[in-house]
Design an enzyme around this catalytic site. Sequence first.
Site, short mmCIF file in Angstrom:
data_model
loop_
_atom_site.label_atom_id
_atom_site.label_comp_id
_atom_site.label_asym_id
_atom_site.label_seq_id
_atom_site.Cartn_x
_atom_site.Cartn_y
_atom_site.Cartn_z
N CYS A 272 0.84 -1.21 0.00
CA CYS A 272 0.00 0.00 0.00
C CYS A 272 0.87 1.24 0.00
O CYS A 272 0.90 2.00 -0.96
CB CYS A 272 -0.88 0.02 1.24
SG CYS A 272 -1.67 -1.51 1.53
N1 SAJ Z 1 7.12 2.11 8.45
C1 SAJ Z 1 8.26 2.82 8.83
N2 SAJ Z 1 8.15 3.77 9.79
C2 SAJ Z 1 6.95 4.06 10.39
C3 SAJ Z 1 5.80 3.33 9.99
C4 SAJ Z 1 5.91 2.36 9.02
O1 SAJ Z 1 9.35 2.58 8.30
O2 SAJ Z 1 6.92 4.92 11.27
C5 SAJ Z 1 7.22 1.10 7.40
C6 SAJ Z 1 6.78 -0.27 7.84
O3 SAJ Z 1 7.85 -0.99 8.39
C7 SAJ Z 1 6.28 -0.90 6.54
C8 SAJ Z 1 5.75 0.29 5.75
O4 SAJ Z 1 6.32 1.46 6.35
O5 SAJ Z 1 7.37 -1.47 5.84
C9 SAJ Z 1 4.23 0.39 5.77
O6 SAJ Z 1 3.86 0.34 7.09
P1 SAJ Z 1 2.34 0.63 7.59
O7 SAJ Z 1 2.39 0.69 9.07
O8 SAJ Z 1 1.76 1.79 6.90
O9 SAJ Z 1 1.58 -0.70 7.28
P2 SAJ Z 1 0.73 -1.33 6.08
O10 SAJ Z 1 1.22 -0.89 4.77
O11 SAJ Z 1 0.64 -2.77 6.39
O12 SAJ Z 1 -0.76 -0.84 6.29
C10 SAJ Z 1 -1.10 0.42 5.95
C11 SAJ Z 1 -2.06 0.83 7.05
N3 SAJ Z 1 -1.24 1.12 8.22
C12 SAJ Z 1 -1.56 1.91 9.22
O13 SAJ Z 1 -2.53 2.63 9.18
C13 SAJ Z 1 -0.70 1.84 10.46
C14 SAJ Z 1 -2.84 1.90 6.50
O14 SAJ Z 1 -1.98 2.95 6.12
C15 SAJ Z 1 -3.67 1.39 5.34
O15 SAJ Z 1 -4.95 1.04 5.84
C16 SAJ Z 1 -3.09 0.17 4.70
O16 SAJ Z 1 -1.70 0.36 4.66
C17 SAJ Z 1 -3.67 0.05 3.31
O17 SAJ Z 1 -4.23 -1.03 3.04
O18 SAJ Z 1 -3.62 1.00 2.55
#
Ligand code: SAJ
Length: 435
Positions: A272
């Site tokens: 995503c």
């Molecule tokens: N990440 C970082 N630093 C942060 C947060 C995340 O490096 O502070 C990295 C994570 O390790 C990962 C990537 O970013 O590799 C994405 O992380 P994410 O927490 O956004 O997780 P996703 O992609 O599994 O899910 C996200 C959802 N996450 C949250 O809301 C916390 C949301 O943004 C969406 O509902 C979902 O993608 C989607 O389906 O679009």
Amino acid sequence: MYKTLEKKIKEKKAVVGIIGMGYVGLPLAVELGREGFTIIGIDINPNKSKLINAGKSDIDDISDDDLKPLVKAGKLKVTTDFSVLKKADCVPICVPTPLSKTKDPDVSYILSAVEEVKKYLHPGQLVILESTTYPGTTEELILPMLEETGLKVGKDFFLSFSPERVDPGNPKYGTKNTPRVVGGVTPWCTQITKLFYEQTITKAVAVSSTKSAEMVKLLENTFRSVNIGLVNEVALMCDRLKIDVWEIIDAANTKPFGFMPFYPGPGLGGHCIPIDPHYLSWKLKSLNYYARFIELAGDINSHMPEYVVERIGRALNEREKSIKGSKILILGVAYKRDIRDVRESPALDVIKLLQNAGAEVQYTDPYVPSIRMDDSVMKSVKLTAEILKSSDCVVIITDHTSFDYNMVAQNAHLIMDTRNATKNVKKNREKIVKL
Ligand code: SAJ
């Protein structure tokens, strides 16, 4: 027609045909099934129907026990045959929206799903697109296809966009307790879609159009990717300033208003956050607007694996070693903690870069038994004191909570911690280098 569908939905008698039985479609099917709806799942992957019809889940957030009662009660059945849509009253479309090789939106999965929906579109049906896509997709692409049948939206059928909001592995928020945004092509479309989701989800929020609903989702995910990009750049700054970026973020987070912590990492994984913002920048390019924040964040985030490898090289160098010829153990390859999904995982980039630099790389991840690199398959090794002792550098890429970080610090010679996963390790701190 509206009243008929409204009655069916309120009485939970509406048949729901969900297209796409992945991390979005299957949880939705389970929630709706639990409310009493009859769900027909449609997936082009025959293994999916075999698995789910046997009460087995391949999705992190859905257990076999979630599925079994529904399958047994005949509330959930999966097929590859789209003709079941003849019987469906509501049709959520939950298919992938990846990027093509040239980083352009690939809406081919949406289009092939809509081609099938069109074949079986009948009066009184509600079609809802849930897949994240650029603003305009529903009205510019899907609506004309469906109206080629001669049926009129808002009169003969309903069409809306309602973005999925799944956070895989999130123990607190799931499909049921995460509010939904709903935008219909006409007010009746919005109304009936809001009613549909409110049968099982705490709150449905109506917006004025499908385009607005498409944009809401992209703002949510662009917000994350840009803020992660910012904090990754702050990590690069703190490296040059010889300041501990993790201390800075934790201290800034004591501010009770106007700040939200994001954390540096080895890069941006998942299907995503690295992808969705590029749907927005691609659409804006067609309107002669260059979305600078999105492109800049994408650039910073996609270079983090290289930065991690540069930091590993620096740490080995300080111990008179080089990457070339070193034995390096990667801790965690999933794209984020406590899940098994490796899609777009930065771990794969870090491994490839280390191998290209001549290192002998192994990985251990309790959630991921094996990974496919370009021309080979790597298997997860057991995390033992021996393997730690025999590694020149241990790199924490995914901070699974199941790892024993004290044991790692005790037995490793050098640890590159890209997630501050060792923050509670008191002894052996001299072995730990943080991003
Ligand atoms: N990440 C970082 N630093 C942060 C947060 C995340 O490096 O502070 C990295 C994570 O390790 C990962 C990537 O970013 O590799 C994405 O992380 P994410 O927490 O956004 O997780 P996703 O992609 O599994 O899910 C996200 C959802 N996450 C949250 O809301 C916390 C949301 O943004 C969406 O509902 C979902 O993608 C989607 O389906 O679009």
